[in-house]
Design an enzyme around this catalytic site. Structure first.
Site: not given
Length: 456
Positions: A117, A165, A204, A209, A237, A275, A293
Site C-alpha cells: 500500500k 480484509g 476522513i 468507499h 463489505k 479504491e 485481482r
C-alpha cells in the site's frame, strides 16, 4: 486464443464462476481442491480435479508447489487465482511464469508494487491521483511517526502495507493511543501476511468507499465505472452497488479517469480495482489502494455494463487485446449485490456451517445468484463463510431495492442460518433507502437493530 486448459487455484463460488467463464471461451478446466472440498460444486463441474492437500489452507490452497504440480500433471497452460488465497501473491505469479504457465492477472512486479500500500500510494501520487494525507512510505520509527500523526491531525488510521480484509488496521485518536496501537497492527499484519510494515493515513469522517473497475491488456486501459461499497462491518463489505448514487457526473468522470491513469502508469494487465474514499462534505476523493485481482463484487459492474469481466481477463491472459474500447463502455440502470454468508447475524455473526437442505434459488428478470451450493452439500468449517452473492438489477436504485427484497424472500437455504435477514432489514432502513450512508454507518445500526436480524 493461445490458451487451452486453465487451472482454478481457488474454491467456492468464485471457482464456479471461473469454470463457467472458461468453458464459454472453449477452454478445458482443472479444479484443485483440499480434502475438505472433495464434494464441492466446482470439483463436480470441472473437466478434471486434483486434490492438493488437507483442509488447512496453508497446506492446500496456499501451497504454491502443490498448485504448480497439479498444473504440470494435468497439462494446464494457465492458472486463474480468483480472489483471496494466492490471488495477490507476487511470488506465486512469478513462480507460475517461471514454470512456463500463464498467470491470469498482472505480473508479479505489478502485484508487488500495487499490493504494497505504501508503494501503491507513491505510484498514485506519481500518476496525479489524489491520496489521503499520510506518511510517504513505510513507518521506520514510531516516535517520528507519532509526530507525523500529530501534524496530520488525529484521528489517524494505522494500516498494514500488505494484506487486506480489515486486518492490520487500527484507528488512533491520540498520541497515546498511537503508541499503543501501532505495535498491535504490526504484529497482526506480520502474523496474517508475513509483513509487519505500516503506514499512516488521516481518517476522513463520514467517508464513502468508492471503487473503480479497470481493465487493461498492457497497452490499452479502460474503466467500467464505479461501485459503492460503504456498507461495511469490521471493514469488510457486505452490500455493494453500482453506480454510486452519491457522485455527480463531473466527479464520476474525473474519478474514473484517474483510475485509468493509474492503470496506464503501471501498464496493468487483467482486471483490477482502484479504491477511493469519497468525502461527501467536500466532494473530494482520495486513492487508498489497488486490488490486483477480480473482486467479490464484480457482478454488479457486469450487470450495469454488460461486460463479462472474467472472460476479458482470461482472453487478455491468452494474448488477446481488450474487446471493448472506452467509448463503447456505457452503463444502464442500477445493480446491488449482497453477500450471503453462513453466519447468524442475530448471534454476532457466528459462523454456521451445516448441510444444505431444501435449496430455493430466486429468479425472474434482473436476478442473479452466484453460488457454490446444492441440496445435501456439507459446508466445510475451514474457510470463509461466503456461500454466494445475490445480485439484482433494475432501471433505478429504488426499483433495485424493491427487487432485492423480493429476491431475498424467495431465497431458501434450509438447514443453515445466513445473513439474508440482515439484508432484508437493510433494504427497509430509511438511510439505506435514501443512500445516506458511509463506512461507519453500519456497525452502530447493527447495535440498534439487533432485534431485526433473526431468521424468519
Amino acid at each position: 486464443m493461445s490458451l487451452y486448459k486453465i487451472l482454478i487455484a481457488n474454491r467456492g463460488e468464485i471457482a464456479v464462476r471461473i469454470i463457467r467463464a472458461a468453458k464459454e471461451l472453449g477452454l478445458k478446466t482443472v479444479q484443485v481442491y483440499s480434502s475438505a472440498d472433495e464434494t464441492s460444486l466446482a470439483v463436480q463441474m470441472a473437466d478434471e480435479a486434483v486434490e492438493i492437500g488437507p483442509p488447512a489452507a496453508k497446506k492446500s490452497y496456499l501451497d504454491i508447489d502443490a498448485v504448480l504440480k497439479a498444473a504440470r500433471e494435468t497439462g494446464a497452460d494457465a492458472i486463474h487465482p480468483g480472489y483471496g488465497f494466492l490471488a495477490e501473491n507476487a511470488e506465486f505469479a512469478d513462480a507460475v511464469a517461471a514454470a512456463g504457465i500463464t498467470f491470469v492477472g498482472p505480473s508479479g512486479d505489478v502485484i508487488r508494487r500495487m499490493g504494497d500500500k505504501a508503494s501503491a500510494r507513491q505510484a498514485a501520487t506519481e500518476a496525479g491521483v489524489p491520496t489521503v494525507p499520510g506518511s510517504q512510505g513505510v513507518i521506520d520509527d514510531l516516535n517520528e511517526a507519532c509526530r507525523l500523526a500529530e501534524n496530520i491531525g488525529f484521528p489517524v488510521m494505522i494500516k498494514a502495507t500488505a494484506g487486506g480484509g480489515g486486518r492490520g488496521i487500527r484507528i488512533a485518536n491520540s498520541a497515546g493511543e498511537f503508541m499503543a496501537l501501532a505495535p498491535q497492527a504490526s504484529s497482526e499484519a506480520e502474523a496474517a501476511f508475513g509483513d509487519g510494515g505500516l503506514y499512516l493515513e488521516k481518517v476522513i469522517e463520514r467517508a464513502r468507499h468508492i471503487e473503480v473497475q479497470i481493465l487493461g491488456d498492457g497497452e490499452n486501459f479502460i474503466h467500467c465505472y464505479e461501485r459503492e461499497c460503504s456498507l461495511q462491518r469490521r471493514r469488510q463489505k457486505v452490500w455493494e452497488e453500482a453506480p454510486s448514487a452519491a457522485l455527480s457526473s463531473d466527479v464520476r468522470e474525473r474519478l474514473c479517469a484517474s483510475a485509468v491513469a493509474l492503470a496506464a502508469a503501471v501498464r496493468y494487465k487483467g482486471a483490477g480495482t482502484i479504491e477511493y474514499l469519497y468525502d461527501d462534505a467536500s466532494g473530494d476523493y482520495y486513492f487508498i489502494e489497488m486490488n490486483t485481482r477480480i473482486q467479490v463484487e464484480h457482478p454488479v459492474t457486469e450487470s450495469i455494463t454488460g461486460i463479462d469481466l472474467l472472460a476479458e481477463m482470461i482472453a487478455v491472459a491468452g494474448g488477446q487485446p481488450l474487446s471493448v474500447r472506452q467509448e463503447d463502455v456505457t452503463y444502464r440502470g442500477h445493480a446491488i449485490e449482497v453477500r450471503i454468508n453462513a453466519e447468524d447475524p442475530a448471534a454476532n455473526f457466528m459462523p454456521f456451517p451445516g448441510v444444505v437442505g431444501d435449496l430455493r434459488i430466486p429468479g425472474g428478470p434482473g436476478v442473479r445468484f452466484d453460488h457454490m451450493l446444492y441440496q445435501g452439500y456439507q459446508i466445510p468449517p475451514f474457510y470463509d463463510s461466503l456461500l454466494g452473492k445475490l445480485i439484482v438489477s433494475a432501471d433505478s436504485r429504488e426499483k433495485a431495492i424493491i427487487r432485492l427484497k423480493r429476491a431475498i424472500c424467495e431465497l431458501g437455504l434450509d438447514g443453515l442460518k445466513t445473513t439474508a435477514p440482515l439484508f432484508k432489514a437493510l433494504a427497509e432502513a430509511p438511510d439505506v433507502l435514501s443512500g445516506d450512508v458511509h463506512t461507519k454507518w453500519l456497525e452502530p445500526w447493527l447495535e440498534a437493530n439487533s432485534d431485526k436480524l433473526s431468521s424468519q
